[in-house]
Design a protein around this motif. Structure first.
Motif, PDB file in Angstrom:
ATOM      1  N   PHE A 104      88.777  20.158  56.819  1.00  0.00           N
ATOM      2  CA  PHE A 104      89.725  20.965  57.591  1.00  0.00           C
ATOM      3  C   PHE A 104      90.315  22.090  56.742  1.00  0.00           C
ATOM      4  N   VAL A 105      90.357  23.297  57.318  1.00  0.00           N
ATOM      5  CA  VAL A 105      90.984  24.447  56.658  1.00  0.00           C
ATOM      6  C   VAL A 105      92.210  24.905  57.438  1.00  0.00           C
ATOM      7  N   ALA A 106      92.032  25.225  58.728  1.00  0.00           N
ATOM      8  CA  ALA A 106      93.130  25.767  59.518  1.00  0.00           C
ATOM      9  C   ALA A 106      92.840  25.601  60.999  1.00  0.00           C
ATOM     10  N   ALA A 107      93.878  25.788  61.820  1.00  0.00           N
ATOM     11  CA  ALA A 107      93.712  25.706  63.275  1.00  0.00           C
ATOM     12  C   ALA A 107      94.808  26.483  63.956  1.00  0.00           C
ATOM     13  N   SER A 108      94.523  26.962  65.149  1.00  0.00           N
ATOM     14  CA  SER A 108      95.556  27.579  65.975  1.00  0.00           C
ATOM     15  C   SER A 108      96.477  26.480  66.503  1.00  0.00           C
ATOM     16  N   SER A 109      97.677  26.869  66.907  1.00  0.00           N
ATOM     17  CA  SER A 109      98.703  25.872  67.243  1.00  0.00           C
ATOM     18  C   SER A 109      98.353  25.045  68.472  1.00  0.00           C
ATOM     19  N   GLY A 110      97.409  25.518  69.297  1.00  0.00           N
ATOM     20  CA  GLY A 110      97.022  24.761  70.493  1.00  0.00           C
ATOM     21  C   GLY A 110      96.083  23.609  70.221  1.00  0.00           C
ATOM     22  N   VAL A 111      95.619  23.479  68.973  1.00  0.00           N
ATOM     23  CA  VAL A 111      94.701  22.398  68.600  1.00  0.00           C
ATOM     24  C   VAL A 111      95.456  21.358  67.782  1.00  0.00           C
ATOM     25  N   ASP A 112      95.323  20.098  68.156  1.00  0.00           N
ATOM     26  CA  ASP A 112      95.900  18.988  67.392  1.00  0.00           C
ATOM     27  C   ASP A 112      94.787  18.208  66.719  1.00  0.00           C
ATOM     28  N   LEU A 113      95.116  17.580  65.599  1.00  0.00           N
ATOM     29  CA  LEU A 113      94.199  16.676  64.916  1.00  0.00           C
ATOM     30  C   LEU A 113      94.706  15.257  65.114  1.00  0.00           C
ATOM     31  N   LYS A 114      93.958  14.475  65.882  1.00  0.00           N
ATOM     32  CA  LYS A 114      94.364  13.119  66.201  1.00  0.00           C
ATOM     33  C   LYS A 114      93.484  12.118  65.453  1.00  0.00           C
ATOM     34  N   VAL A 115      94.070  11.000  65.093  1.00  0.00           N
ATOM     35  CA  VAL A 115      93.350   9.951  64.378  1.00  0.00           C
ATOM     36  C   VAL A 115      92.990   8.840  65.347  1.00  0.00           C
ATOM     37  N   ARG A 116      91.724   8.416  65.330  1.00  0.00           N
ATOM     38  CA  ARG A 116      91.298   7.289  66.166  1.00  0.00           C
ATOM     39  C   ARG A 116      90.444   6.345  65.334  1.00  0.00           C
ATOM     40  N   THR A 117      90.278   5.127  65.840  1.00  0.00           N
ATOM     41  CA  THR A 117      89.498   4.126  65.119  1.00  0.00           C
ATOM     42  C   THR A 117      88.012   4.321  65.384  1.00  0.00           C
ATOM     43  N   GLN A 118      87.193   3.816  64.455  1.00  0.00           N
ATOM     44  CA  GLN A 118      85.752   3.801  64.660  1.00  0.00           C
ATOM     45  C   GLN A 118      85.234   2.394  64.388  1.00  0.00           C
ATOM     46  N   GLY A 119      83.954   2.155  64.684  1.00  0.00           N
ATOM     47  CA  GLY A 119      83.357   0.837  64.554  1.00  0.00           C
ATOM     48  C   GLY A 119      83.371   0.333  63.117  1.00  0.00           C
ATOM     49  N   VAL A 120      83.303  -0.986  62.965  1.00  0.00           N
ATOM     50  CA  VAL A 120      83.370  -1.594  61.643  1.00  0.00           C
ATOM     51  C   VAL A 120      82.233  -1.113  60.744  1.00  0.00           C
ATOM     52  N   GLY A 121      81.000  -1.059  61.276  1.00  0.00           N
ATOM     53  CA  GLY A 121      79.861  -0.624  60.463  1.00  0.00           C
ATOM     54  C   GLY A 121      80.043   0.791  59.955  1.00  0.00           C
ATOM     55  N   ASN A 122      80.468   1.686  60.834  1.00  0.00           N
ATOM     56  CA  ASN A 122      80.700   3.063  60.421  1.00  0.00           C
ATOM     57  C   ASN A 122      81.849   3.151  59.427  1.00  0.00           C
TER      58      ASN A 122
END
Length: 232
Positions: A104-122
């Protein structure tokens, strides 16, 4: 909306033109230059919980730089931590992306960065944030960087793409992905692991479905190891 432009062919800058009242946010220490009409502040975007999650998931700084055109129109120059190309990606309904660690470098204010879970193997093998990955939401533009040159690949149904994990920068969130330690499919996990070690292959991601993937030419972990190898 702020206008992002990548300028230069070798170690480029990200040039941002902003109208009065517009805001962007970027990774800590990304700002190189800004005009006096702009203000820069360090903020925890989304609050304490979101800042902590992004730090653990994506290797981002706890505080991000927020740049606002507070006193009129103005321009600024940003740069990523590692030398290499940058890509401006459009986000919106049906077009969101998962971002690899440190891209990640930058984003306009209309974009959010959200955290979500992924599978155990990944989570165990992908190296893309452990049990959590960072995904864009909202509408606007996000800018990602890769170590070295960058290229965009199109994945189509029936034409899976297998990519070394260390070269993946960002990918369309609609793509299905799974982790393997080799490109082989019939040797079992232990056999694939041995083959991975003997062939020099690292962890690979197999993408399927339809969407875009951005990849970079350099493996930063391998480059770091090479730089630390004593001269013979």
């Amino acid at each position: 909306m702020p206008k992002f432009t990548v300028t230069g062919d070798v170690d480029p800058f990200l040039h941002v033109s902003m109208r009065h009242g517009e805001t962007i946010y970027c990774e800590s220490d990304a700002m190189v230059m800004m005009e006096s009409t702009l203000d820069l502040k360090g903020k925890m975007r989304g609050g304490l919980g979101s800042a902590l999650m992004r730090t653990f998931a994506n290797g981002e700084s706890f505080f991000q730089q927020h740049i606002e055109a507070a006193r009129g129109d103005g321009d600024c120059l940003l740069s990523p931590t590692l030398p290499g190309a940058m890509q401006i990606v459009d986000c919106g309904p049906g077009s969101q992306y998962i971002i690899s660690d440190g891209a990640f470098v930058a984003a306009s204010s209309g974009v959010d960065l959200k955290v979500r879970t992924q599978g155990v193997g990944n989570a165990l093998f992908a190296g893309s944030g452990g049990f959590f990955v960072t995904e864009t939401q909202g509408s606007g533009q996000v800018v990602v960087s890769g170590f070295g040159s960058m290229s965009m690949l199109e994945v189509e149904p029936g034409k899976d793409a297998i990519i070394d994990n260390s070269h993946v920068v960002a990918w369309d969130s609609t793509l299905h992905y799974e982790v393997s330690v080799t490109t082989g499919q019939s040797s079992g996990f232990l056999g694939n692991l041995i083959n991975s070690q003997t062939s020099g292959e690292g962890i690979v991601l197999r993408f399927s479905g339809r969407g875009k993937i951005y990849v970079c030419s350099r493996n930063r972990a391998a480059f770091k190891a090479w730089m630390q190898t004593p001269a013979r």
